[in-house]
Write a protein that holds these residues in place. Structure first.
Motif, PDB file in Angstrom:
ATOM      1  N   ALA A  41       0.838  -1.200   0.000  1.00  0.00           N
ATOM      2  CA  ALA A  41       0.000   0.000   0.000  1.00  0.00           C
ATOM      3  C   ALA A  41       0.878   1.258   0.000  1.00  0.00           C
ATOM      4  O   ALA A  41       1.986   1.262   0.536  1.00  0.00           O
ATOM      5  CB  ALA A  41      -0.921   0.007   1.225  1.00  0.00           C
ATOM      6  N   THR A  42       0.365   2.325  -0.607  1.00  0.00           N
ATOM      7  CA  THR A  42       1.115   3.578  -0.720  1.00  0.00           C
ATOM      8  C   THR A  42       0.587   4.627   0.264  1.00  0.00           C
ATOM      9  O   THR A  42      -0.512   4.500   0.814  1.00  0.00           O
ATOM     10  CB  THR A  42       1.002   4.158  -2.132  1.00  0.00           C
ATOM     11  N   LEU A  43       1.375   5.671   0.451  1.00  0.00           N
ATOM     12  CA  LEU A  43       0.979   6.789   1.310  1.00  0.00           C
ATOM     13  C   LEU A  43      -0.362   7.361   0.883  1.00  0.00           C
ATOM     14  O   LEU A  43      -1.254   7.575   1.720  1.00  0.00           O
ATOM     15  CB  LEU A  43       2.063   7.877   1.250  1.00  0.00           C
ATOM     16  N   ASP A  44      -0.531   7.616  -0.405  1.00  0.00           N
ATOM     17  CA  ASP A  44      -1.786   8.201  -0.891  1.00  0.00           C
ATOM     18  C   ASP A  44      -2.975   7.301  -0.568  1.00  0.00           C
ATOM     19  O   ASP A  44      -4.053   7.790  -0.184  1.00  0.00           O
ATOM     20  CB  ASP A  44      -1.712   8.444  -2.403  1.00  0.00           C
ATOM     21  N   GLN A  45      -2.783   5.982  -0.723  1.00  0.00           N
ATOM     22  CA  GLN A  45      -3.869   5.050  -0.394  1.00  0.00           C
ATOM     23  C   GLN A  45      -4.172   5.073   1.099  1.00  0.00           C
ATOM     24  O   GLN A  45      -5.331   5.010   1.523  1.00  0.00           O
ATOM     25  CB  GLN A  45      -3.477   3.630  -0.834  1.00  0.00           C
ATOM     26  N   GLY A  46      -3.120   5.185   1.906  1.00  0.00           N
ATOM     27  CA  GLY A  46      -3.312   5.223   3.353  1.00  0.00           C
ATOM     28  C   GLY A  46      -4.060   6.460   3.805  1.00  0.00           C
ATOM     29  O   GLY A  46      -4.976   6.382   4.640  1.00  0.00           O
ATOM     30  N   LEU A  47      -3.702   7.602   3.259  1.00  0.00           N
ATOM     31  CA  LEU A  47      -4.392   8.843   3.625  1.00  0.00           C
ATOM     32  C   LEU A  47      -5.857   8.791   3.205  1.00  0.00           C
ATOM     33  O   LEU A  47      -6.742   9.248   3.943  1.00  0.00           O
ATOM     34  CB  LEU A  47      -3.686  10.034   2.966  1.00  0.00           C
ATOM     35  N   LYS A  48      -6.119   8.221   2.041  1.00  0.00           N
ATOM     36  CA  LYS A  48      -7.501   8.086   1.560  1.00  0.00           C
ATOM     37  C   LYS A  48      -8.304   7.185   2.493  1.00  0.00           C
ATOM     38  O   LYS A  48      -9.452   7.491   2.854  1.00  0.00           O
ATOM     39  CB  LYS A  48      -7.491   7.530   0.140  1.00  0.00           C
ATOM     40  N   MET A  49      -7.708   6.077   2.901  1.00  0.00           N
ATOM     41  CA  MET A  49      -8.383   5.171   3.847  1.00  0.00           C
ATOM     42  C   MET A  49      -8.750   5.898   5.139  1.00  0.00           C
ATOM     43  O   MET A  49      -9.846   5.746   5.678  1.00  0.00           O
ATOM     44  CB  MET A  49      -7.477   3.984   4.208  1.00  0.00           C
ATOM     45  N   LEU A  50      -7.812   6.688   5.625  1.00  0.00           N
ATOM     46  CA  LEU A  50      -8.022   7.394   6.886  1.00  0.00           C
ATOM     47  C   LEU A  50      -9.152   8.404   6.771  1.00  0.00           C
ATOM     48  O   LEU A  50     -10.077   8.420   7.600  1.00  0.00           O
ATOM     49  CB  LEU A  50      -6.728   8.102   7.297  1.00  0.00           C
ATOM     50  N   VAL A  51      -9.093   9.244   5.750  1.00  0.00           N
ATOM     51  CA  VAL A  51     -10.089  10.304   5.597  1.00  0.00           C
ATOM     52  C   VAL A  51     -11.480   9.717   5.380  1.00  0.00           C
ATOM     53  O   VAL A  51     -12.479  10.245   5.883  1.00  0.00           O
ATOM     54  CB  VAL A  51      -9.702  11.238   4.429  1.00  0.00           C
ATOM     55  N   GLU A  52     -11.560   8.607   4.651  1.00  0.00           N
ATOM     56  CA  GLU A  52     -12.859   7.981   4.369  1.00  0.00           C
ATOM     57  C   GLU A  52     -13.362   7.109   5.514  1.00  0.00           C
ATOM     58  O   GLU A  52     -14.473   6.583   5.447  1.00  0.00           O
ATOM     59  CB  GLU A  52     -12.763   7.151   3.084  1.00  0.00           C
ATOM     60  N   GLY A  53     -12.544   6.960   6.560  1.00  0.00           N
ATOM     61  CA  GLY A  53     -12.977   6.173   7.715  1.00  0.00           C
ATOM     62  C   GLY A  53     -12.888   4.677   7.520  1.00  0.00           C
ATOM     63  O   GLY A  53     -13.436   3.909   8.309  1.00  0.00           O
ATOM     64  N   PRO A  84      -2.710  19.012   4.641  1.00  0.00           N
ATOM     65  CA  PRO A  84      -3.241  20.151   3.876  1.00  0.00           C
ATOM     66  C   PRO A  84      -3.459  19.900   2.385  1.00  0.00           C
ATOM     67  O   PRO A  84      -4.492  20.336   1.852  1.00  0.00           O
ATOM     68  CB  PRO A  84      -2.199  21.249   4.128  1.00  0.00           C
ATOM     69  N   PRO A  85      -2.561  19.188   1.684  1.00  0.00           N
ATOM     70  CA  PRO A  85      -2.810  18.961   0.258  1.00  0.00           C
ATOM     71  C   PRO A  85      -4.077  18.146  -0.033  1.00  0.00           C
ATOM     72  O   PRO A  85      -4.560  18.135  -1.166  1.00  0.00           O
ATOM     73  CB  PRO A  85      -1.560  18.203  -0.208  1.00  0.00           C
ATOM     74  N   LEU A  86      -4.626  17.445   0.981  1.00  0.00           N
ATOM     75  CA  LEU A  86      -5.825  16.631   0.766  1.00  0.00           C
ATOM     76  C   LEU A  86      -7.101  17.453   0.741  1.00  0.00           C
ATOM     77  O   LEU A  86      -8.151  16.977   0.298  1.00  0.00           O
ATOM     78  CB  LEU A  86      -5.964  15.585   1.889  1.00  0.00           C
ATOM     79  N   LEU A  87      -7.029  18.698   1.235  1.00  0.00           N
ATOM     80  CA  LEU A  87      -8.250  19.467   1.461  1.00  0.00           C
ATOM     81  C   LEU A  87      -9.056  19.724   0.196  1.00  0.00           C
ATOM     82  O   LEU A  87     -10.285  19.762   0.238  1.00  0.00           O
ATOM     83  CB  LEU A  87      -7.900  20.796   2.136  1.00  0.00           C
ATOM     84  N   LYS A  88      -8.377  19.895  -0.936  1.00  0.00           N
ATOM     85  CA  LYS A  88      -9.106  20.174  -2.177  1.00  0.00           C
ATOM     86  C   LYS A  88      -9.980  19.001  -2.585  1.00  0.00           C
ATOM     87  O   LYS A  88     -11.110  19.172  -3.050  1.00  0.00           O
ATOM     88  CB  LYS A  88      -8.113  20.507  -3.299  1.00  0.00           C
ATOM     89  N   THR A  89      -9.459  17.796  -2.403  1.00  0.00           N
ATOM     90  CA  THR A  89     -10.212  16.594  -2.784  1.00  0.00           C
ATOM     91  C   THR A  89     -11.109  16.104  -1.655  1.00  0.00           C
ATOM     92  O   THR A  89     -12.231  15.641  -1.891  1.00  0.00           O
ATOM     93  CB  THR A  89      -9.240  15.461  -3.183  1.00  0.00           C
ATOM     94  N   TYR A  90     -10.602  16.222  -0.419  1.00  0.00           N
ATOM     95  CA  TYR A  90     -11.346  15.738   0.753  1.00  0.00           C
ATOM     96  C   TYR A  90     -11.448  16.854   1.787  1.00  0.00           C
ATOM     97  O   TYR A  90     -10.687  16.888   2.759  1.00  0.00           O
ATOM     98  CB  TYR A  90     -10.649  14.536   1.376  1.00  0.00           C
ATOM     99  N   PRO A  91     -12.363  17.793   1.594  1.00  0.00           N
ATOM    100  CA  PRO A  91     -12.472  18.916   2.537  1.00  0.00           C
ATOM    101  C   PRO A  91     -12.741  18.479   3.974  1.00  0.00           C
ATOM    102  O   PRO A  91     -12.413  19.196   4.919  1.00  0.00           O
ATOM    103  CB  PRO A  91     -13.624  19.752   1.972  1.00  0.00           C
ATOM    104  N   GLN A  92     -13.306  17.261   4.142  1.00  0.00           N
ATOM    105  CA  GLN A  92     -13.603  16.771   5.487  1.00  0.00           C
ATOM    106  C   GLN A  92     -12.337  16.472   6.291  1.00  0.00           C
ATOM    107  O   GLN A  92     -12.397  16.264   7.507  1.00  0.00           O
ATOM    108  CB  GLN A  92     -14.494  15.523   5.429  1.00  0.00           C
ATOM    109  N   THR A  93     -11.189  16.472   5.598  1.00  0.00           N
ATOM    110  CA  THR A  93      -9.918  16.263   6.301  1.00  0.00           C
ATOM    111  C   THR A  93      -9.756  17.258   7.439  1.00  0.00           C
ATOM    112  O   THR A  93      -9.213  16.932   8.504  1.00  0.00           O
ATOM    113  CB  THR A  93      -8.734  16.421   5.316  1.00  0.00           C
TER     114      THR A  93
END
Length: 426
Positions: free
Chosen positions: A248-260, A273-282
């Motif tokens: 698994a990659t960093l990007d996949q891990g951050l996505k998993m976290l933000v999506e719960g 911070p770079p995730l905010l544009k795609t996942y404002p709920q971050t």
């Protein structure tokens, strides 16, 4: 580590460069070398634009350098050849000594430039009792990023001990949610259980960093320091990680976290911070707590201090350079940065406050700061960080190497580097 980790973007330019139009009469032009990762580029641009608006007689031309060791070499070469820009962005902490600052940088000790810099920050830009830089950005917290919605759903409380943390993991797993996110494809991400545990190490062994640098203290023979390796083994043994964590990659891990889909991720707050544009709920759904230790009374977090902006001793525009640093190290400077880059932690500038809509991780880190419950990562206190740590932590975290053996391997790894640096005691 934070900036070294983030600074992987290709060499780009965010300034006018050598092709700039002639400067108006009476205007001073400063040159500024900054990092190429997006956070450094955006932060530098915000500072430069705001400063030039407030100081129309000073123009700043910005260029960028690569990240990692290539960028380190650019800095060292340009300083040694007298070709450094007037001001430049570089790491704070132990890497500063490699720049031979007494010969290459302007000494700011006692200068009004430092008037607004918090005293807690000064040690990481100090060599031989002389201060050389001002903080360029906000603090980064290292620890456990966690999904607050999962915690709310399962009625969990932020743990203050490792036992409480493992109990939370059990409840999360029972609810059918991945308790721990591992992203070992990006091998550096495996190090956080060790690196972000340093607050607990320092709480237990106050002089560890000093003794470690002197060759007197080792990870394998210091129980508090070896605990980070044990944590890696504990989490793997309980099968808390996501399926396929090894690829698994960093990007996949951050996505998993933000999506719960994953509840906990040992990571740095600066990655959010770079995730905010795609996942404002971050901003609201992800919180931070320090790696839990054994004693709730010493619960705290490890922080990565901001990179710094320094003045090269070769500058012929010292007054203008100092004026820029005064702005960088002011509430007005941090407000300009905040408008462009949501801070992942508090600033090290007196009078600067987080905005009301700050990321939750920044607010969480502010609580630790206010309590005095933080410690800088070991790399800010010691020049020794073995290059093979991420391979060792991958092996321990994958169940391939026992934790005690991993700690001993790391002691051998750092020994090589300490001898290369010519440190006494090795």
């Amino acid at each position: 580590m934070a900036m070294a980790v983030l600074a992987t973007a290709a060499l780009t330019s965010c300034g006018s460069g050598s092709g700039s139009e002639p400067v108006a009469s009476g205007t001073v032009t400063l040159s500024f070398l900054t990092g190429s990762d997006q956070t450094a580029v955006d932060t530098s641009k915000a500072l430069v634009d705001a400063f030039m608006k407030a100081n129309p007689t000073i123009k700043i031309e910005t260029e960028t350098r690569p990240g990692g060791s290539e960028g380190d070499n650019v800095i060292k070469t340009r300083l040694s050849t007298g070709e450094m820009t007037d001001v430049f962005w570089y790491n704070s902490g132990s890497l500063l000594q490699a720049l031979n600052p007494a010969q290459t940088l302007v000494d700011l000790t006692g200068d009004p430039v430092l008037a607004n810099v918090q005293t807690d920050y000064l040690p990481v830009v100090t060599q031989e009792n002389k201060v050389y830089g001002v903080p360029a950005a906000s603090l980064t917290g290292g620890g456990i990023l966690y999904n607050r919605k999962v915690y709310e759903q399962l009625k969990l409380e932020v743990p203050k001990t490792w036992a409480e943390f493992m109990a939370n993991n059990d409840k999360i797993k029972a609810a059918g949610i991945t308790p721990m996110i591992g992203t070992y494809k990006d091998t550096w991400t495996s190090q956080l259980f060790v690196l972000a545990d340093f607050h607990n190490v320092q709480s237990a062994v106050r002089n560890f960093a000093q003794d470690y640098t002197a060759g007197k203290a080792k990870f394998a023979t210091t129980p508090a320091a070896a605990t980070g390796f044990q944590h890696l083994a504990d989490v793997h043994a309980k099968d808390y990680y996501n399926k396929g964590f090894g690829s698994a990659t960093l990007d996949q891990g951050l996505k998993m976290l933000v999506e719960g889909k994953g509840a906990h991720y040992p990571m740095l707050s600066a990655l959010l911070p770079p995730l905010l544009k795609t996942y404002p709920q971050t901003a609201t759904d992800v919180g931070l707590f320090g790696i839990p230790g054994d004693d709730p009374a010493t619960s705290g977090a490890t922080v990565w201090e901001p990179n710094a902006i320094y003045i090269a001793k070769t500058t012929e525009k010292l007054d203008a350079a100092k004026k820029f640093l005064v702005f960088v190290a002011s509430p007005a400077g941090t407000e300009a940065v905040t408008a462009a880059v949501p801070p992942s932690g508090p600033y090290r500038i007196k009078g600067s406050k987080l905005p009301e809509d700050a990321l939750q991780v920044a607010k969480d880190l502010q609580v630790y700061i206010d309590k005095g419950a933080t410690a800088p990562a070991l790399e800010f206190l010691s020049p020794i960080k073995g290059p093979s740590l991420e391979q060792i932590t991958v092996a321990v975290g994958s169940g391939l190497t026992p934790p005690a053996e991993g700690a001993a391997q790391y002691d051998k790894d750092v020994e090589k580097q300490a001898k290369q640096l010519g440190l006494a005691g090795w």
